[in-house]
Design a protein around this motif. Structure first.
Motif, PDB file in Angstrom:
ATOM      1  N   SER A  55      -6.046   6.878  58.660  1.00 20.86           N
ATOM      2  CA  SER A  55      -7.491   7.076  58.594  1.00 20.86           C
ATOM      3  C   SER A  55      -7.963   6.977  57.155  1.00 20.86           C
ATOM      4  CB  SER A  55      -7.877   8.455  59.136  1.00 20.86           C
ATOM      5  OG  SER A  55      -7.735   8.476  60.526  1.00 20.86           O
ATOM      6  N   LEU A  56      -9.146   6.411  56.985  1.00 24.83           N
ATOM      7  CA  LEU A  56      -9.793   6.380  55.679  1.00 24.83           C
ATOM      8  C   LEU A  56     -10.942   7.385  55.728  1.00 24.83           C
ATOM      9  CD1 LEU A  56     -10.196   2.504  55.210  1.00 24.83           C
ATOM     10  CD2 LEU A  56      -8.231   3.934  54.607  1.00 24.83           C
ATOM     11  N   ILE A  57     -10.995   8.251  54.749  1.00 24.42           N
ATOM     12  CA  ILE A  57     -12.060   9.237  54.716  1.00 24.42           C
ATOM     13  C   ILE A  57     -12.563   9.348  53.289  1.00 24.42           C
ATOM     14  CG2 ILE A  57     -10.601  11.296  54.309  1.00 24.42           C
ATOM     15  CD1 ILE A  57     -12.289  12.682  56.545  1.00 24.42           C
ATOM     16  N   LEU A 221      -5.883  12.421  64.627  1.00 20.18           N
ATOM     17  CA  LEU A 221      -5.446  11.089  65.030  1.00 20.18           C
ATOM     18  C   LEU A 221      -4.331  10.498  64.171  1.00 20.18           C
ATOM     19  CD1 LEU A 221      -8.918   9.386  65.671  1.00 20.18           C
ATOM     20  CD2 LEU A 221      -7.263  10.072  67.410  1.00 20.18           C
ATOM     21  N   SER A 222      -4.248  10.942  62.907  1.00 21.86           N
ATOM     22  CA  SER A 222      -3.535  10.094  61.952  1.00 21.86           C
ATOM     23  C   SER A 222      -2.098  10.502  61.666  1.00 21.86           C
ATOM     24  CB  SER A 222      -4.283  10.103  60.619  1.00 21.86           C
ATOM     25  OG  SER A 222      -5.638   9.874  60.844  1.00 21.86           O
ATOM     26  N   ASP A 223      -1.312   9.518  61.253  1.00 19.01           N
ATOM     27  CA  ASP A 223      -0.045   9.778  60.591  1.00 19.01           C
ATOM     28  C   ASP A 223      -0.297  10.095  59.125  1.00 19.01           C
ATOM     29  OD1 ASP A 223       1.824   9.198  62.751  1.00 19.01           O
ATOM     30  OD2 ASP A 223       1.041   7.159  62.613  1.00 19.01           O
ATOM     31  N   ARG A 224      -1.239   9.335  58.573  1.00 18.92           N
ATOM     32  CA  ARG A 224      -1.599   9.576  57.177  1.00 18.92           C
ATOM     33  C   ARG A 224      -3.104   9.471  57.019  1.00 18.92           C
ATOM     34  NH1 ARG A 224       0.809   5.683  53.301  1.00 18.92           N
ATOM     35  NH2 ARG A 224       0.896   4.256  55.059  1.00 18.92           N
ATOM     36  N   VAL A 225      -3.645  10.300  56.127  1.00 19.87           N
ATOM     37  CA  VAL A 225      -5.073  10.247  55.847  1.00 19.87           C
ATOM     38  C   VAL A 225      -5.256   9.775  54.406  1.00 19.87           C
ATOM     39  CG1 VAL A 225      -7.188  11.592  55.578  1.00 19.87           C
ATOM     40  CG2 VAL A 225      -5.656  12.046  57.515  1.00 19.87           C
ATOM     41  N   VAL A 226      -6.042   8.726  54.259  1.00 15.99           N
ATOM     42  CA  VAL A 226      -6.309   8.183  52.927  1.00 15.99           C
ATOM     43  C   VAL A 226      -7.649   8.739  52.461  1.00 15.99           C
ATOM     44  CG1 VAL A 226      -6.745   6.095  51.606  1.00 15.99           C
ATOM     45  CG2 VAL A 226      -5.013   6.086  53.414  1.00 15.99           C
ATOM     46  N   VAL A 227      -7.612   9.530  51.397  1.00 13.52           N
ATOM     47  CA  VAL A 227      -8.844  10.106  50.872  1.00 13.52           C
ATOM     48  C   VAL A 227      -9.356   9.197  49.761  1.00 13.52           C
ATOM     49  CG1 VAL A 227      -9.884  12.107  49.743  1.00 13.52           C
ATOM     50  CG2 VAL A 227      -8.068  12.422  51.448  1.00 13.52           C
ATOM     51  N   MET A 228     -10.593   8.770  49.900  1.00 17.29           N
ATOM     52  CA  MET A 228     -11.156   7.852  48.913  1.00 17.29           C
ATOM     53  C   MET A 228     -12.250   8.528  48.108  1.00 17.29           C
ATOM     54  SD  MET A 228     -11.203   4.322  51.136  1.00 17.29           S
ATOM     55  CE  MET A 228     -11.746   3.313  49.765  1.00 17.29           C
ATOM     56  N   SER A 229     -12.485   8.025  46.907  1.00 13.47           N
ATOM     57  CA  SER A 229     -13.548   8.575  46.066  1.00 13.47           C
ATOM     58  C   SER A 229     -14.432   7.432  45.603  1.00 13.47           C
ATOM     59  CB  SER A 229     -12.957   9.319  44.875  1.00 13.47           C
ATOM     60  OG  SER A 229     -12.308   8.401  44.026  1.00 13.47           O
ATOM     61  N   PRO A 230     -15.693   7.717  45.341  1.00 12.53           N
ATOM     62  CA  PRO A 230     -16.658   6.642  45.076  1.00 12.53           C
ATOM     63  C   PRO A 230     -16.783   6.258  43.613  1.00 12.53           C
ATOM     64  CG  PRO A 230     -17.830   8.707  45.347  1.00 12.53           C
ATOM     65  CD  PRO A 230     -16.362   9.034  45.419  1.00 12.53           C
ATOM     66  N   ARG A 231     -17.517   5.163  43.411  1.00 11.36           N
ATOM     67  CA  ARG A 231     -17.984   4.695  42.099  1.00 11.36           C
ATOM     68  C   ARG A 231     -16.904   4.651  41.030  1.00 11.36           C
ATOM     69  NH1 ARG A 231     -22.473   6.407  44.494  1.00 11.36           N
ATOM     70  NH2 ARG A 231     -21.772   8.527  44.374  1.00 11.36           N
ATOM     71  N   PRO A 232     -16.118   3.694  40.928  1.00 15.24           N
ATOM     72  CA  PRO A 232     -15.899   2.671  41.946  1.00 15.24           C
ATOM     73  C   PRO A 232     -14.990   3.208  43.048  1.00 15.24           C
ATOM     74  CG  PRO A 232     -14.434   2.288  40.107  1.00 15.24           C
ATOM     75  CD  PRO A 232     -15.272   3.478  39.734  1.00 15.24           C
ATOM     76  N   GLY A 233     -15.107   2.646  44.228  1.00 14.43           N
ATOM     77  CA  GLY A 233     -14.308   3.115  45.349  1.00 14.43           C
ATOM     78  C   GLY A 233     -12.824   2.958  45.078  1.00 14.43           C
ATOM     79  N   ARG A 234     -12.095   4.030  45.241  1.00 13.55           N
ATOM     80  CA  ARG A 234     -10.645   3.954  45.022  1.00 13.55           C
ATOM     81  C   ARG A 234      -9.950   4.981  45.910  1.00 13.55           C
ATOM     82  NH1 ARG A 234     -10.350   5.359  39.043  1.00 13.55           N
ATOM     83  NH2 ARG A 234     -12.597   5.489  39.068  1.00 13.55           N
ATOM     84  N   ILE A 235      -8.638   4.844  46.002  1.00 17.25           N
ATOM     85  CA  ILE A 235      -7.877   5.813  46.775  1.00 17.25           C
ATOM     86  C   ILE A 235      -7.569   7.001  45.883  1.00 17.25           C
ATOM     87  CG2 ILE A 235      -5.715   6.235  47.989  1.00 17.25           C
ATOM     88  CD1 ILE A 235      -5.766   3.362  48.917  1.00 17.25           C
ATOM     89  N   ALA A 236      -8.032   8.174  46.292  1.00 17.43           N
ATOM     90  CA  ALA A 236      -7.788   9.370  45.485  1.00 17.43           C
ATOM     91  C   ALA A 236      -6.430   9.955  45.833  1.00 17.43           C
ATOM     92  CB  ALA A 236      -8.886  10.399  45.737  1.00 17.43           C
ATOM     93  N   VAL A 266      -6.818  18.191  53.682  1.00 21.40           N
ATOM     94  CA  VAL A 266      -7.721  17.041  53.508  1.00 21.40           C
ATOM     95  C   VAL A 266      -9.024  17.494  52.862  1.00 21.40           C
ATOM     96  CG1 VAL A 266      -9.021  15.241  54.690  1.00 21.40           C
ATOM     97  CG2 VAL A 266      -6.710  15.788  55.452  1.00 21.40           C
ATOM     98  N   ARG A 267      -9.521  18.651  53.322  1.00 22.29           N
ATOM     99  CA  ARG A 267     -10.783  19.132  52.761  1.00 22.29           C
ATOM    100  C   ARG A 267     -10.648  19.382  51.261  1.00 22.29           C
ATOM    101  NH1 ARG A 267     -12.283  23.140  56.005  1.00 22.29           N
ATOM    102  NH2 ARG A 267     -13.828  21.836  57.032  1.00 22.29           N
ATOM    103  N   GLU A 268      -9.572  20.015  50.877  1.00 23.51           N
ATOM    104  CA  GLU A 268      -9.397  20.306  49.453  1.00 23.51           C
ATOM    105  C   GLU A 268      -9.265  19.032  48.641  1.00 23.51           C
ATOM    106  OE1 GLU A 268      -6.221  23.088  49.140  1.00 23.51           O
ATOM    107  OE2 GLU A 268      -7.512  24.776  49.723  1.00 23.51           O
ATOM    108  N   SER A 269      -8.602  18.068  49.213  1.00 23.54           N
ATOM    109  CA  SER A 269      -8.473  16.804  48.504  1.00 23.54           C
ATOM    110  C   SER A 269      -9.834  16.140  48.341  1.00 23.54           C
ATOM    111  CB  SER A 269      -7.534  15.879  49.272  1.00 23.54           C
ATOM    112  OG  SER A 269      -7.520  14.612  48.675  1.00 23.54           O
ATOM    113  N   LEU A 270     -10.653  16.211  49.403  1.00 23.36           N
ATOM    114  CA  LEU A 270     -11.978  15.599  49.350  1.00 23.36           C
ATOM    115  C   LEU A 270     -12.867  16.291  48.322  1.00 23.36           C
ATOM    116  CD1 LEU A 270     -13.089  14.815  52.997  1.00 23.36           C
ATOM    117  CD2 LEU A 270     -13.299  13.311  51.027  1.00 23.36           C
TER     118      LEU A 270
END
Ligand SMILES: Nc1ncnc2c1ncn2[C@@H]1O[C@H](COP(=O)(O)OP(=O)(O)OP(=O)(O)O)[C@@H](O)[C@H]1O
Ligand SMILES: [Mg+2]
Lengths: 294, 272
Positions: A55-57, A221-236, A266-270
């Motif tokens: 999942s991408l979040i 749902l996921s095996d892995r959750v990809v946490v992304m961050s904006p400006r510029p979009g990247r994988i955190a 996931v929440r803490e990462s976000l």
């Protein structure tokens, strides 16, 4: 456009026998607009194994849809490499290796629900009998069997989304790209569809790249959750879901402490990504799938 | 293409429902017409406007009834010219719109032409075409065709450009061929716009075919007889033919309106 065409040239490690489902290496995407350049994706590296549910979040505008569109060959990366089943995204698209459900349903308003679901089968010349049977099966699955002859404008937003989901599954793709497919569904239907999706994935061993704004949904749902961050979009960060295998997950998981632990992670990462990964979410690991923590 | 052209009052498809078709578009004008006729009769009868200048509606109807067969054959001539023009104009309009939609350079070539056509009062060409083609019906048909061309072109081109980008993306993910894309999404999206263009063109076709007859050429059509009758001060006769012209124009309009409505309906129903 610059992605290499053959499998061999994309994977630096030749011992990888089974090709990855999706492999992104330092992918960049810059949109040039009249009002300047938009750096939508920066240095995105991600490997999705066959059969994996990822999942991408991330916050709105962080490039989730853009990454999905790159995989689907609807946009070309402006840098880096991207391969789908060891092929260029263009090749994979021509080979019909994936099914896609867009953020907006994207139904043909002049076609009935059944004919919308059957569209890919019709375009790819499957026989009428096969198509009918498959469409009936799919509509049954998304709970719209009674609406086969309706037109999209006679359905609610959530029902339209379910039609689009059914359509994306029509050809049993080995890679499913889903961009917030359950966004317009009520909570009950949503949970039912999530369970159903896991069942389908287990059945067809499909790989899924799934975009969502819902942390519990991503975790469930996921095996892995990809946490992304904006400006510029990247994988955190990429977080492994330390839960049972997705094939075995049932609704009971929704009340399990391990599930809540993962939600917290996931929440803490976000929220806390500015603290350079200093939070201690239980069970959280930054995995080495070519992901960088910045 | 000029802003005025694209902003022309093209009624978007989908705004047409069965109920609005009957009440809004047919009943209201009919009501206005009946009230107008009553007022007219009253004005002539009560206030004694010279019946020589403005015959009472009853006198006009009487004349129309008396000369029905002549009027009918005149209406056939003008009607045929209008229809031939409308069909030719529609075919040309759709063809050039498809061309303009398909290629940028074709668009750049066709657009100034259409802009020019849109600002020329096309009947102004009638005297010229009449002398060029002599005593045939061709100049009238050509003028009706030119007049029909513009709205059909504008509306069709707009329709061909309405294709939802999400549906385009979807077709791209299916690796659909250009032909599949055209028939699956581009054409179904454009069809109602074509019919909207035809509806807008229908009245123009009748008006231009009719007015073109004022500028010479063979007599016998509605326009020709109106001008001769008026020139010889046979006002009830002239008005009877004007009445027939109105009926002819209405028939064209209502027929194309019905076609447009059917196109909108089958666009949804005929998903095959
Ligand atoms: N075609 C485009 N042209 C220009 N900029 C674009 C284009 N598509 C996306 N962008 C920009 O790229 C960035 C990422 O957009 P994207 O749609 O991928 O975000 P997202 O993560 O899917 O957001 P959301 O959660 O709201 O759907 C945004 O800043 C957006 O403005
Ligand atoms: Mg998005």
């Amino acid at each position: 456009m610059t992605t290499p065409d053959t499998a061999g040239s994309t994977t630096p490690a030749p011992e990888a026998a089974a090709p990855t489902a999706v492999q992104a290496t330092n992918v960049e995407k810059v949109f040039s607009t009249s009002s300047g350049q938009v750096h939508a994706l920066s240095d995105v590296s991600l490997t999705v194994a066959p059969g994996e549910f990822v999942s991408l979040i991330g916050p709105s505008g962080c490039g989730k849809s853009t990454l999905m569109r790159l995989i689907a060959d609807l946009e070309a990366p402006t840098g880096g490499q991207l391969s789908v089943f060891g092929k260029s995204p263009d090749r994979a698209r021509r080979d019909q290796d994936y099914g896609i459900a867009f953020q907006k349903a994207g139904l043909l308003p002049w076609r009935t629900v059944a004919d919308n679901v059957g569209l890919p089968l019709q375009l790819h010349k499957s026989s009428t009998a096969d198509r009918k049977a498959r469409v009936a099966e799919l509509l049954e699955m998304v709970g719209l069997a009674d609406f086969a002859d309706r037109h999209p404008d006679q359905l609610s937003g959530g029902m339209q989304q379910r039609v689009a989901i059914a359509r994306s599954l029509a050809e049993k793709p080995r890679l499913l790209l889903m961009d917030e497919p359950f966004g317009a569904l009520d909570e009950m239907t949503r949970e039912r569809m999530q369970t159903e999706l896991l069942r389908i994935c287990a059945e067809t061993s499909a790989t899924v790249v799934f975009v969502t704004h819902s942390i519990p949904e991503a975790v469930y749902l996921s095996d892995r959750v990809v946490v992304m961050s904006p400006r510029p979009g990247r994988i955190a960060e990429v977080i492994d879901m330390k839960l049972q295998s997705t094939d075995e997950r049932t609704d009971e998981l929704r009340e399990d402490t391990s599930y809540f632990d993962m939600i917290t992670a996931v929440r803490e990462s976000l929220h806390g990504r500015s603290g350079q990964g200093g939070t201690q979410g239980s069970g959280r690991t930054s995995t080495g799938h070519g992901v960088e923590n910045r | 293409m000029g802003k005025q052209l694209t902003d022309s009052p093209v009624v978007g498809p989908g705004t047409l429902s069965a109920r609005r078709l009957t009440t809004g578009r047919v009943l209201a004008p009919v009501l206005v017409g009946v009230l107008g006729l009553l007022l007219w009769q009253l004005l002539v009868g009560v206030f004694g406007i010279s019946s020589y200048l403005l015959p009472a509606p009853t006198a006009i109807f009487a004349e129309a009834n008396r000369a029905f067969e002549h009027i009918w054959s005149a209406a056939l001539i003008t009607g045929w010219n209008s229809l031939a023009g409308l069909v030719a104009g529609t075919l040309l309009g759709v063809f050039f719109a498809a061309l303009a939609a398909a290629s940028k350079s074709a668009n750049a070539m066709v657009n100034p032409l259409v802009a020019a056509l849109a600002v020329i009062p096309i009947v102004a060409l009638a005297p010229i075409l009449n002398t060029m083609f002599g005593s045939t019906q061709f100049p009238r048909q050509a003028i009706a065709a030119l007049a029909s061309f513009v709205p059909v072109f504008v509306s069709t081109l707009r329709g061909l450009r309405q294709t939802n980008p999400e549906l385009r993306d979807l077709m791209h993910t299916y690796a659909a061929t250009p032909i599949q894309i055209f028939f699956t999404i581009t054409l179904p999206t454009a069809v109602p716009y074509v019919f909207t263009g035809v509806r807008l063109a229908s009245s123009l076709a009748v008006i231009s075919a009719l007015v073109a007859e004022y500028f010479g050429g063979p007599r016998g059509g509605l326009g020709g007889i109106i001008s001769t009758a008026a020139a010889s001060s046979q006002y009830p006769r002239a008005w009877a033919y004007v009445l027939a012209s109105i009926v002819l124009g209405l028939m064209f309009y209502l027929t194309t309106l019905l076609l447009e409505w059917l196109a909108n309906r089958s666009r949804r129903a005929a998903a095959g």
